[in-house]
Design a protein around this motif. Structure first.
Motif, PDB file in Angstrom:
ATOM      1  N   LEU A 117       0.829  -1.321   0.049  1.00 28.73           N
ATOM      2  CA  LEU A 117      -0.189   0.091   0.113  1.00 28.73           C
ATOM      3  C   LEU A 117       0.758   1.029   0.083  1.00 28.73           C
ATOM      4  O   LEU A 117       0.620   2.158  -0.776  1.00 28.73           O
ATOM      5  CB  LEU A 117      -0.927   0.010   1.274  1.00 28.73           C
ATOM      6  N   GLU A 118       1.739   1.273   0.970  1.00 26.21           N
ATOM      7  CA  GLU A 118       2.600   2.540   0.966  1.00 26.21           C
ATOM      8  C   GLU A 118       3.451   2.797  -0.294  1.00 26.21           C
ATOM      9  O   GLU A 118       3.435   4.055  -0.604  1.00 26.21           O
ATOM     10  CB  GLU A 118       3.502   2.369   2.482  1.00 26.21           C
ATOM     11  N   SER A 119       4.011   1.782  -0.509  1.00 26.00           N
ATOM     12  CA  SER A 119       4.914   2.031  -1.802  1.00 26.00           C
ATOM     13  C   SER A 119       4.173   2.371  -3.024  1.00 26.00           C
ATOM     14  O   SER A 119       4.263   3.460  -3.867  1.00 26.00           O
ATOM     15  CB  SER A 119       5.713   0.971  -2.335  1.00 26.00           C
ATOM     16  N   ARG A 120       2.590   1.935  -3.338  1.00 22.26           N
ATOM     17  CA  ARG A 120       1.782   2.409  -4.463  1.00 22.26           C
ATOM     18  C   ARG A 120       1.493   3.847  -3.984  1.00 22.26           C
ATOM     19  O   ARG A 120       1.140   4.781  -5.090  1.00 22.26           O
ATOM     20  CB  ARG A 120       0.776   1.502  -4.255  1.00 22.26           C
ATOM     21  N   ILE A 121       1.259   4.085  -2.859  1.00 21.94           N
ATOM     22  CA  ILE A 121       0.853   5.548  -2.535  1.00 21.94           C
ATOM     23  C   ILE A 121       1.876   6.338  -3.116  1.00 21.94           C
ATOM     24  O   ILE A 121       1.784   7.679  -3.544  1.00 21.94           O
ATOM     25  CB  ILE A 121       0.251   5.722  -1.173  1.00 21.94           C
ATOM     26  N   ALA A 122       2.963   6.174  -2.390  1.00 21.91           N
ATOM     27  CA  ALA A 122       4.238   6.732  -2.513  1.00 21.91           C
ATOM     28  C   ALA A 122       4.606   7.059  -4.068  1.00 21.91           C
ATOM     29  O   ALA A 122       4.671   8.404  -4.571  1.00 21.91           O
ATOM     30  CB  ALA A 122       5.617   6.351  -2.028  1.00 21.91           C
ATOM     31  N   SER A 123       4.544   6.068  -4.840  1.00 23.48           N
ATOM     32  CA  SER A 123       4.839   6.139  -6.421  1.00 23.48           C
ATOM     33  C   SER A 123       3.716   6.897  -6.819  1.00 23.48           C
ATOM     34  O   SER A 123       4.191   7.619  -8.096  1.00 23.48           O
ATOM     35  CB  SER A 123       5.140   4.785  -7.002  1.00 23.48           C
ATOM     36  N   GLU A 141      -5.089   7.954  12.457  1.00 25.82           N
ATOM     37  CA  GLU A 141      -3.994   6.877  12.626  1.00 25.82           C
ATOM     38  C   GLU A 141      -4.103   5.665  11.551  1.00 25.82           C
ATOM     39  O   GLU A 141      -3.236   4.690  11.695  1.00 25.82           O
ATOM     40  CB  GLU A 141      -4.230   6.494  13.757  1.00 25.82           C
ATOM     41  N   GLU A 142      -5.003   5.701  10.898  1.00 19.15           N
ATOM     42  CA  GLU A 142      -5.271   4.611   9.981  1.00 19.15           C
ATOM     43  C   GLU A 142      -4.132   4.342   8.771  1.00 19.15           C
ATOM     44  O   GLU A 142      -3.552   5.439   8.491  1.00 19.15           O
ATOM     45  CB  GLU A 142      -6.691   4.296   9.375  1.00 19.15           C
ATOM     46  N   PRO A 143      -3.925   3.300   8.337  1.00 14.37           N
ATOM     47  CA  PRO A 143      -2.677   2.962   7.087  1.00 14.37           C
ATOM     48  C   PRO A 143      -2.747   4.010   5.945  1.00 14.37           C
ATOM     49  O   PRO A 143      -1.740   4.585   5.556  1.00 14.37           O
ATOM     50  CB  PRO A 143      -2.958   1.521   6.640  1.00 14.37           C
ATOM     51  N   VAL A 144      -3.880   4.422   5.363  1.00 16.63           N
ATOM     52  CA  VAL A 144      -3.986   5.415   4.303  1.00 16.63           C
ATOM     53  C   VAL A 144      -3.738   6.663   4.513  1.00 16.63           C
ATOM     54  O   VAL A 144      -2.556   7.087   3.983  1.00 16.63           O
ATOM     55  CB  VAL A 144      -5.399   5.262   3.362  1.00 16.63           C
ATOM     56  N   THR A 145      -4.095   7.276   5.502  1.00 16.09           N
ATOM     57  CA  THR A 145      -3.460   8.511   6.055  1.00 16.09           C
ATOM     58  C   THR A 145      -2.297   8.623   6.152  1.00 16.09           C
ATOM     59  O   THR A 145      -1.544   9.525   5.908  1.00 16.09           O
ATOM     60  CB  THR A 145      -4.387   9.106   7.335  1.00 16.09           C
ATOM     61  N   GLN A 146      -1.944   7.658   7.434  1.00 15.85           N
ATOM     62  CA  GLN A 146      -0.378   7.533   7.273  1.00 15.85           C
ATOM     63  C   GLN A 146       0.513   7.476   6.595  1.00 15.85           C
ATOM     64  O   GLN A 146       1.777   8.060   6.373  1.00 15.85           O
ATOM     65  CB  GLN A 146      -0.245   6.423   8.496  1.00 15.85           C
ATOM     66  N   SER A 147       0.173   6.572   5.503  1.00 17.14           N
ATOM     67  CA  SER A 147       1.167   6.202   4.378  1.00 17.14           C
ATOM     68  C   SER A 147       1.294   7.426   3.507  1.00 17.14           C
ATOM     69  O   SER A 147       2.412   7.973   2.789  1.00 17.14           O
ATOM     70  CB  SER A 147       0.538   5.094   3.334  1.00 17.14           C
ATOM     71  N   THR A 148      -0.004   8.203   3.476  1.00 21.26           N
ATOM     72  CA  THR A 148      -0.006   9.362   2.458  1.00 21.26           C
ATOM     73  C   THR A 148       0.741  10.400   3.212  1.00 21.26           C
ATOM     74  O   THR A 148       1.438  11.199   2.420  1.00 21.26           O
ATOM     75  CB  THR A 148      -1.387   9.981   2.405  1.00 21.26           C
ATOM     76  N   LEU A 149       0.783  10.712   4.553  1.00 16.74           N
ATOM     77  CA  LEU A 149       1.391  11.741   5.083  1.00 16.74           C
ATOM     78  C   LEU A 149       2.879  11.666   5.023  1.00 16.74           C
ATOM     79  O   LEU A 149       3.533  12.624   4.871  1.00 16.74           O
ATOM     80  CB  LEU A 149       0.917  11.768   6.840  1.00 16.74           C
ATOM     81  N   LYS A 150       3.456  10.521   5.005  1.00 19.38           N
ATOM     82  CA  LYS A 150       4.813  10.341   4.654  1.00 19.38           C
ATOM     83  C   LYS A 150       5.233  11.004   3.404  1.00 19.38           C
ATOM     84  O   LYS A 150       6.581  11.264   3.457  1.00 19.38           O
ATOM     85  CB  LYS A 150       5.185   8.678   4.858  1.00 19.38           C
ATOM     86  N   VAL A 151       4.428  11.050   2.525  1.00 18.48           N
ATOM     87  CA  VAL A 151       4.773  11.205   1.116  1.00 18.48           C
ATOM     88  C   VAL A 151       4.662  12.652   0.499  1.00 18.48           C
ATOM     89  O   VAL A 151       4.979  13.247  -0.280  1.00 18.48           O
ATOM     90  CB  VAL A 151       4.648  10.360  -0.172  1.00 18.48           C
ATOM     91  N   VAL A 152       3.615  13.386   1.280  1.00 18.47           N
ATOM     92  CA  VAL A 152       3.123  14.532   0.684  1.00 18.47           C
ATOM     93  C   VAL A 152       3.809  15.663   1.277  1.00 18.47           C
ATOM     94  O   VAL A 152       4.497  15.536   2.321  1.00 18.47           O
ATOM     95  CB  VAL A 152       1.529  14.848   0.617  1.00 18.47           C
TER      96      VAL A 152
END
Lengths: 583, 430
Positions: free
Chosen positions: A365-371, A403-414
């Protein structure tokens, strides 16, 4: 040409297992033949001689043994003139054309040409025989609405080419040949005005990627001043339902100072897209005087449309956005909502029986969101001009919990976070972006020091507010109380905007600088107030004057008159009359 | 030729597995068990293994029972003769009347093309001030009623059904208690609305899987009537039971659960049902009202949470009243500008004052001294709750607006409120 084919061996929701012989490729598109229907699908996993394919349609009625035809191509979109003002589904089928032919309901297994095939475009060549070109270089251009649409060397051409032939200026259809190119080995290639590009691969036919620096003005004060976005940057808007994500995206799509806006409505309510569909053609773009629709493309895959197409819709949007960036334009891609896209990935991952990560989202999930967000950026093209793609995505966290995964993964990259709060939305404060929680890594056009002052006032004001809830107003010192009033003042006269008022809905950068200067003046000033009652009266009347000021058009006499009234009130300071107002 | 299998390989939960060839996904089958015949639906195909979800439950199904494939997906009839009739969760008559076999259509049909939708424009009047004045219901809206168990949500649904100006009412009961089902039927009958109502009822006593079909059946029939020009109101109670049935099947099928055991596609499943609400240009419309009970009054529970993201607002039922905070009709702006010119002002103004009352109420309970203004607010809050919020109040919108001004007049001076001078001159009680 005989294509490789296969047969269905399993059906599980929209996931098929297809046995094949020979070679297939990851992300290859295939068509399931079921009666008269051809259902588009995509390979997402290959295991031995079984390909797992997600179907972009409902799979009702499919049988084990049904034939599948492979296309040899990855899932692609067609790029060329005629994309602007279109309304597509997630697979680039034009929805109005489908409606015309099939009526109220979306047909199964139908593909429509995404670009107008018979429309003639006025082509002006910009290269001559013998010129050396490479992927992404301009061969000529056609006017598309208010833009000069560049006809470029298709992005998948690798190496250098020599222009062998280019057509004379005139009217051509997208399928017509406009140039002939010769590669280094001497092979000749015909170039038309459109070509296909696989959606999951970023377009990189440019010289270099630059860091985002210049602010992108959205004309929303809270964003531009406090939590700015940069051209070529990324930002996200998480918020619980009812906090106004979609409204904020709609307002941004209207007023943002960019050339082209692409709205990817991904798995959200159909009704909201309808509003955009019906309203945009009627709204005039204040900068061009033309309909707002002429600079907009809508990719619409609402919640009741097949899930797999939802997954592809954000990629379709990103690819079209990158294409226009290649023309040296500033493009804004608004994805609403990326959570639905992530959920589509989760559904597909579940059907593939992959080992689940947090909340059953796949581990990638995280790498997909990041890319996905990495596709944004400011670029320098081969010819030296610049183009940008800014991506803004809403996130719909389950239960409004960040705190859920989609928000957290997004916050890392934006680069910027505009967190919406239910409390602000319920208090009818627009925009409902929380000024205390949000952040941005980009630079605003407002003086850094002033922003620090404003944030400090907001922080202190909130602390006093919390304290007052315990000790009551009586137990608060005048000094603290004034701080509370100041933060309240800043919020109501500057951070909040009336989205329904023509003037107040959009504030230019120039006006923001000017007004914010005055607001900060108030925040810094020391007013000689007698007591809390007088302070309250004074700030309430000041607030009233500023809000009225917001409604006056920039640079008019009314604007200056109101400003004079404000200046006078500030000069005079708190008066006996203020005490009476506070009764 | 219809395929028959005589050997059931696995029975797990309400899912059975057989071997068969040429079976279509989502096709129906009939299982002849010793207890009687039951319908089942194909939910997964893997080579020649066919997984079937048995509507009446797998209890008593023997491995030697015959499974006959019907070669078609679930369909439902559609005819004017359905009015006043009551059907089960698998679409069969449960009132002893004849089955409806005319105009059979597949349930869970394709989605509406967004570019064929229109912006909703007609208000549905309910004579409930908390809805009409503060959160107007709009034709083609999809709206859940969030509430904890024990709240009078079925009573509210029945009242809206009786009073709403619609042509046809389709009631879908999922896991409905038998006495609630009787209540619905008797109330509509007493109100003279039975002749324009159609029931699809799955009671709490019926096998849980059977409830899964109810929303699709109800909406498929509603869609047919809407296409023929009728304004249809679909009432579903309770969608949390529906989600729980989805959960049960997903777990039996060994799907990876996402949140509190619910399947990852809960959002999509709910959305494809709610999104059937539509206003067809040049034809009728479907409006959907659905009860979503919130386990433990928790709005972040997956069912209300996913629902909130799908629907166009929600009515929040608490302590027998529709709460002004938390309740929201996202479409009200489309209609409340054309009703009466004081409608929006009353809507905003009264709620702002009520919210101030709430703060005062909190201060009072904490023992703070009450000022004159606080006392006025307390009086206002009391009147607002008894004359506007109480669900017993049953008055048209105009009367409710007049009543609003009356309450304001009794409690405040005009300058103490935020109303525009022009409205005060026209409407403030003299």
């Amino acid at each position: 040409m005989s294509r490789l084919s296969g047969k269905i061996v399993s059906v599980n929701g929209n996931m098929l297992g297809v046995a094949f012989e020979g070679d297939t490729m990851q992300n290859e598109v295939g068509y399931v033949i079921s009666g008269d229907h051809r259902l588009k699908s995509e390979i997402i996993k290959i295991q031995g001689n079984v390909a797992f394919m997600q179907v972009f349609e409902y799979t009702k009625g499919l049988k084990v043994g049904d034939p599948v035809e492979f296309s040899g191509n990855m899932l692609s979109v067609e790029l060329g003139p005629g994309l602007l003002s279109q309304v597509y589904d997630g697979l680039q089928n034009p929805l109005p054309e489908l409606a015309e032919k099939f009526g109220f309901f979306l047909p199964v297994g139908v593909e429509f040409p995404p670009l107008p095939v018979n429309k003639e475009w006025e082509f002006t060549p910009q290269v001559k025989k013998g010129d050396r070109v490479k992927a992404g270089d301009r061969l000529g251009s056609v006017p598309e609405g208010i833009f000069e649409h560049r006809i470029m060397v298709p992005f998948y051409y690798s190496g250098e080419f020599t222009v062998e032939e280019v057509v004379v200026p005139g009217k051509y259809k997208i399928g017509n040949k406009v140039a002939v190119l010769r590669d280094e080995k001497g092979t000749l290639e015909n170039v038309t005005m459109s070509f296909k590009w696989p959606v999951k691969i970023p377009i990189e036919a440019y010289k270099e990627k630059l860091g985002p620096e210049e602010p992108l003005v959205t004309r929303i004060r809270l964003i531009d001043t406090m939590f700015p976005i940069a051209k070529g940057g990324t930002y996200c808007i998480p918020g619980p339902f009812g906090a106004g994500k979609t409204v904020l995206q709609q307002i941004t799509s209207r007023h943002a100072e960019v050339d082209i806006v692409i709205i990817a409505a991904c798995g959200e309510r159909a009704g909201e897209v309808v509003e955009t569909l019906k309203e945009f053609p009627k709204i005039k773009d204040p900068r061009t005087g033309r309909s707002l629709m002429e600079r907009t493309i809508i990719i619409c895959n609402t919640s009741s449309m097949p899930v797999a197409a939802r997954e592809s819709s954000v990629y379709t949007g990103a690819t079209i956005a990158e294409y226009y960036r290649q023309m040296g334009l500033n493009v804004l891609l608004l994805a609403d909502s990326t959570s639905r896209w992530a959920q589509a990935m989760r559904e597909i991952s579940g059907r593939l029986e992959e080992i689940p990560g947090e909340e059953a989202y796949p581990a990638y999930l995280e790498s997909r969101i990041a890319s996905f967000y990495e596709r944004a950026g400011l670029i320098r093209l081969n010819d030296g001009s610049k183009g940008s793609l800014t991506i803004g995505g809403t996130v719909s966290p389950a239960g409004g919990n960040f705190e859920e995964p989609v928000t957290q993964s997004t916050l890392k990259v934006v680069g910027a976070f505009h967190g919406l709060s239910r409390e602000r939305a319920e208090a009818r404060k627009f925009p409902s972006i929380s000024p205390l929680e949000s952040w941005s890594k980009y630079k605003s056009f407002i003086d850094e020091e002033d922003i620090v002052t404003a944030r400090a006032v907001l922080d202190k004001g909130e602390k006093v507010n919390q304290m007052m809830k315990v000790v009551g107003e009586e137990g608060t010192s005048v000094e603290d109380y004034v701080m509370y009033l100041k933060s309240n003042f800043l919020d109501s006269v500057y951070l909040q905007q009336n989205g329904f008022d023509d003037v107040d809905a959009a504030t230019t950068a120039e006006r923001q600088k000017y007004v914010f200067g005055k607001v900060v003046g108030v925040l810094k000033a020391d007013f000689p107030v007698k007591d809390k009652k007088q302070a309250r009266g004074f700030f309430y009347s000041l607030r009233h004057k500023f809000i009225d000021w917001n409604y006056k058009s920039w640079g008019t006499d009314d604007f200056r008159k109101q400003e004079a009234a404000i200046d006078e009130a500030l000069q005079r300071g708190p008066t006996a009359e203020d005490e009476r107002t506070a009764e | 030729m219809r395929k028959v299998s005589t050997r059931i390989l696995n029975i797990s939960g309400n899912v059975v597995t057989v071997r068969a060839d040429g079976v279509a996904y989502e096709e129906l089958a009939e299982i002849s068990a010793s207890r009687g015949k039951s319908l089942a639906q194909v939910i997964r195909l893997n080579k020649d293994l066919v997984y079937l979800q048995v509507f009446s439950g797998a209890r008593g199904v023997s491995t030697g029972d015959e499974v006959r494939f019907l070669g078609e997906p679930m369909r439902v009839g559609f005819s004017d003769k359905m009015m006043g009739r009551i059907f089960s969760g698998s679409g069969e008559p449960r009132d002893g009347g004849p089955a409806i076999l005319e105009n059979l259509t597949e349930i869970a049909g394709p989605a509406v093309n967004p570019s064929k939708r229109i912006i909703p424009k007609n208000m549905v009047r309910t004579n409930i001030p908390m809805i009409d004045v503060f959160n107007s219901l709009v034709e083609s809206q999809k709206l859940p009623i969030f509430s904890v168990s024990g709240e009078p949500y079925d009573e509210l649904l029945a009242r809206i059904a009786l009073q709403a100006e619609v042509d046809i009412i389709v009631i879908g009961g999922i896991g409905l208690k038998y006495d609630k089902y009787l209540y619905f039927r008797n109330t509509l009958e007493a109100g003279g609305a039975l002749s324009r109502s159609i029931f699809f009822i799955h009671t709490a006593a019926d096998p849980i899987v059977e409830g899964l079909m109810v929303p699709d059946l109800a909406l498929a029939v509603a869609e047919k009537f809407a296409l023929s020009g009728k304004r249809v109101l679909v009432l579903l109670s309770d969608m949390t039971n529906y989600a729980d049935s989805l959960k049960e099947i997903a777990i039996t099928m060994e799907q990876v659960p996402s949140n509190r055991g619910y399947p990852g596609d809960l959002y999509s499943q709910l959305a494809s049902r709610y999104e059937k609400a539509v206003d067809f240009e040049g034809a009728g419309s479907i409006t959907v009202l659905a009860v979503t009970t919130m386990p433990g009054d928790d709005i972040t529970h997956p069912v209300p949470d996913n629902t909130g993201y799908i629907t166009e607002g929600q009515f929040y039922l608490r302590n027998g009243r529709i709460e002004p905070f938390g309740s929201l009709s996202r479409l009200k702006q489309q209609v409340n500008k054309d009703t009466r010119k004081d409608h929006r002002a009353i809507m905003d103004g009264m709620i702002q004052l009520y919210s101030q009352y709430k703060e005062t109420e909190e201060k009072r309970s904490m023992g703070f001294r009450m000022s004159d203004w606080d006392k006025k607010l307390l009086k206002y809050g009391g009147l607002f709750e008894s004359q506007m919020m109480d669900l017993k109040v049953n008055i048209p919108l105009e009367e409710a607006l007049d009543n609003g001004w009356k309450i304001l007049g009794e409690c405040f001076k005009p300058e103490e409120t935020n109303f525009r001078t022009e409205l005060i001159q026209e409407f403030w009680p003299k």
